[in-house]
Design a protein around this motif. Structure first.
Motif, PDB file in Angstrom:
ATOM      1  N   LYS A   2       0.832  -1.198   0.000  1.00 35.05           N
ATOM      2  CA  LYS A   2       0.000   0.000   0.000  1.00 35.05           C
ATOM      3  C   LYS A   2       0.871   1.254   0.000  1.00 35.05           C
ATOM      4  CE  LYS A   2      -4.046  -1.769   2.352  1.00 35.05           C
ATOM      5  NZ  LYS A   2      -4.963  -1.564   3.483  1.00 35.05           N
ATOM      6  N   LEU A   3       0.347   2.319  -0.620  1.00 36.12           N
ATOM      7  CA  LEU A   3       1.031   3.608  -0.556  1.00 36.12           C
ATOM      8  C   LEU A   3       0.882   4.186   0.841  1.00 36.12           C
ATOM      9  CD1 LEU A   3      -0.140   5.105  -3.954  1.00 36.12           C
ATOM     10  CD2 LEU A   3       2.151   4.319  -3.381  1.00 36.12           C
ATOM     11  N   THR A   4       1.852   5.000   1.234  1.00 33.12           N
ATOM     12  CA  THR A   4       1.857   5.607   2.560  1.00 33.12           C
ATOM     13  C   THR A   4       0.684   6.559   2.748  1.00 33.12           C
ATOM     14  OG1 THR A   4       4.259   5.515   2.431  1.00 33.12           O
ATOM     15  CG2 THR A   4       3.331   6.825   4.205  1.00 33.12           C
ATOM     16  N   PHE A   5       0.344   7.306   1.687  1.00 34.00           N
ATOM     17  CA  PHE A   5      -0.741   8.278   1.727  1.00 34.00           C
ATOM     18  C   PHE A   5      -1.638   8.060   0.511  1.00 34.00           C
ATOM     19  CE2 PHE A   5       3.010  10.453   3.544  1.00 34.00           C
ATOM     20  CZ  PHE A   5       2.539  10.646   4.835  1.00 34.00           C
ATOM     21  N   HIS A  10      -1.497  13.566  -8.781  1.00 33.84           N
ATOM     22  CA  HIS A  10      -0.038  13.612  -8.669  1.00 33.84           C
ATOM     23  C   HIS A  10       0.602  13.242 -10.004  1.00 33.84           C
ATOM     24  CE1 HIS A  10      -1.236   9.457  -8.171  1.00 33.84           C
ATOM     25  NE2 HIS A  10      -0.015   9.092  -8.517  1.00 33.84           N
ATOM     26  N   THR A  11       1.923  13.285 -10.054  1.00 38.11           N
ATOM     27  CA  THR A  11       2.666  12.781 -11.210  1.00 38.11           C
ATOM     28  C   THR A  11       3.582  11.662 -10.742  1.00 38.11           C
ATOM     29  OG1 THR A  11       4.421  14.437 -10.933  1.00 38.11           O
ATOM     30  CG2 THR A  11       2.643  14.963 -12.493  1.00 38.11           C
ATOM     31  N   TYR A  21      -3.536  16.021  -4.422  1.00 38.04           N
ATOM     32  CA  TYR A  21      -4.533  16.785  -3.669  1.00 38.04           C
ATOM     33  C   TYR A  21      -4.355  16.721  -2.154  1.00 38.04           C
ATOM     34  CZ  TYR A  21      -7.296  17.180  -7.955  1.00 38.04           C
ATOM     35  OH  TYR A  21      -7.723  17.456  -9.215  1.00 38.04           O
ATOM     36  N   SER A  22      -3.865  15.619  -1.649  1.00 35.66           N
ATOM     37  CA  SER A  22      -3.762  15.404  -0.207  1.00 35.66           C
ATOM     38  C   SER A  22      -2.785  16.390   0.444  1.00 35.66           C
ATOM     39  CB  SER A  22      -3.286  13.966   0.050  1.00 35.66           C
ATOM     40  OG  SER A  22      -2.871  13.806   1.382  1.00 35.66           O
ATOM     41  N   SER A  23      -3.112  16.810   1.660  1.00 37.40           N
ATOM     42  CA  SER A  23      -2.210  17.720   2.381  1.00 37.40           C
ATOM     43  C   SER A  23      -0.863  17.052   2.665  1.00 37.40           C
ATOM     44  CB  SER A  23      -2.846  18.188   3.690  1.00 37.40           C
ATOM     45  OG  SER A  23      -3.114  17.079   4.535  1.00 37.40           O
ATOM     46  N   GLN A  24      -0.824  15.713   2.729  1.00 40.55           N
ATOM     47  CA  GLN A  24       0.428  15.001   2.977  1.00 40.55           C
ATOM     48  C   GLN A  24       1.285  14.879   1.721  1.00 40.55           C
ATOM     49  OE1 GLN A  24      -2.596  13.335   3.708  1.00 40.55           O
ATOM     50  NE2 GLN A  24      -2.497  12.606   5.796  1.00 40.55           N
ATOM     51  N   PHE A  39       7.599   3.671  -0.002  1.00 43.75           N
ATOM     52  CA  PHE A  39       7.935   4.992  -0.519  1.00 43.75           C
ATOM     53  C   PHE A  39       8.426   5.867   0.625  1.00 43.75           C
ATOM     54  CE2 PHE A  39       5.230   3.468  -3.888  1.00 43.75           C
ATOM     55  CZ  PHE A  39       5.779   4.032  -5.024  1.00 43.75           C
ATOM     56  N   LEU A  40       9.547   6.574   0.393  1.00 44.40           N
ATOM     57  CA  LEU A  40      10.116   7.472   1.395  1.00 44.40           C
ATOM     58  C   LEU A  40      10.106   8.907   0.882  1.00 44.40           C
ATOM     59  CD1 LEU A  40      13.266   5.373   2.405  1.00 44.40           C
ATOM     60  CD2 LEU A  40      11.044   5.475   3.574  1.00 44.40           C
ATOM     61  N   LEU A  41       9.925   9.866   1.788  1.00 47.63           N
ATOM     62  CA  LEU A  41       9.972  11.283   1.434  1.00 47.63           C
ATOM     63  C   LEU A  41      11.377  11.629   0.963  1.00 47.63           C
ATOM     64  CD1 LEU A  41       8.683  14.140   1.455  1.00 47.63           C
ATOM     65  CD2 LEU A  41       9.530  14.365   3.793  1.00 47.63           C
ATOM     66  N   VAL A  42      11.496  12.200  -0.257  1.00 52.39           N
ATOM     67  CA  VAL A  42      12.813  12.576  -0.772  1.00 52.39           C
ATOM     68  C   VAL A  42      12.905  14.060  -1.138  1.00 52.39           C
ATOM     69  CG1 VAL A  42      13.507  10.291  -1.576  1.00 52.39           C
ATOM     70  CG2 VAL A  42      12.177  11.760  -3.091  1.00 52.39           C
TER      71      VAL A  42
END
Length: 167
Positions: A2-5, A10-11, A21-24, A39-42
């Motif tokens: 599953k995706l984190t958010f 998105h692209t 669209y999500s605030s995250q 998936f990690l924030l980069v």
């Protein structure tokens, strides 16, 4: 996995998801990390973007996030570039000739450019525009689409040694 958010608007370039669209997600890019299996924030960037287009030139390790987002933030008239190893995106890289929202982008590897088709549900004439950008900004208009397009898909392929663009 599953995706984190929740992602929408998105692209995706390779294993990287940006905006939405999500605030995250609207001001962030997440890269797939096979070692951790998630998936990690980069990257972080402002202004936030959704219903934008993106382009990763082969010549560099960077991704351009183009247009989209809220008309109040200036994101529809600008670009952000995110580079590997740099957490904060640079804005603006170049201004857009036309405001973009809900457009579609097609990489043209022979020219090292991106073709942006249609989009912008706020200003009717821009539904039909086809513009070309390179790493420095606007290059040219290719003419209008036969039918207005927004929230659409597009791609290209090579047949008989000629690139064919589909919208």
């Amino acid at each position: 996995p599953k995706l984190t958010f929740p992602f929408a608007g998105h692209t995706q370039d390779g294993g990287m998801l940006c905006g939405g669209y999500s605030s995250q997600t609207k001001s962030n890019c997440f890269q797939w990390n096979p070692k951790e299996g998630k998936f990690l924030l980069v990257y972080k960037f402002e202004p936030g973007r959704y219903q934008h287009v993106s382009w990763s030139p082969v010549s560099k390790n960077e991704t351009f996030l183009i247009g989209g987002g809220s008309s109040r933030t200036g994101s529809q008239n600008s670009t952000t570039v995110v580079k590997q190893g740099v957490l904060t995106g640079k804005t603006p890289v170049f201004p857009l000739k036309y405001r973009l929202y809900a457009a579609c982008s097609i990489y043209d590897p022979e020219r090292g450019t991106v073709v942006i088709t249609g989009g912008n549900s706020y200003v009717a004439p821009q539904y039909r525009l086809t513009s070309v950008y390179n790493e420095d900004g606007f290059v040219e208009n290719l003419g209008n689409l036969t039918y207005p397009r927004s929230f659409h898909g597009c791609t290209s392929y090579v047949a008989d040694k000629k690139r064919i663009f589909l919208v």
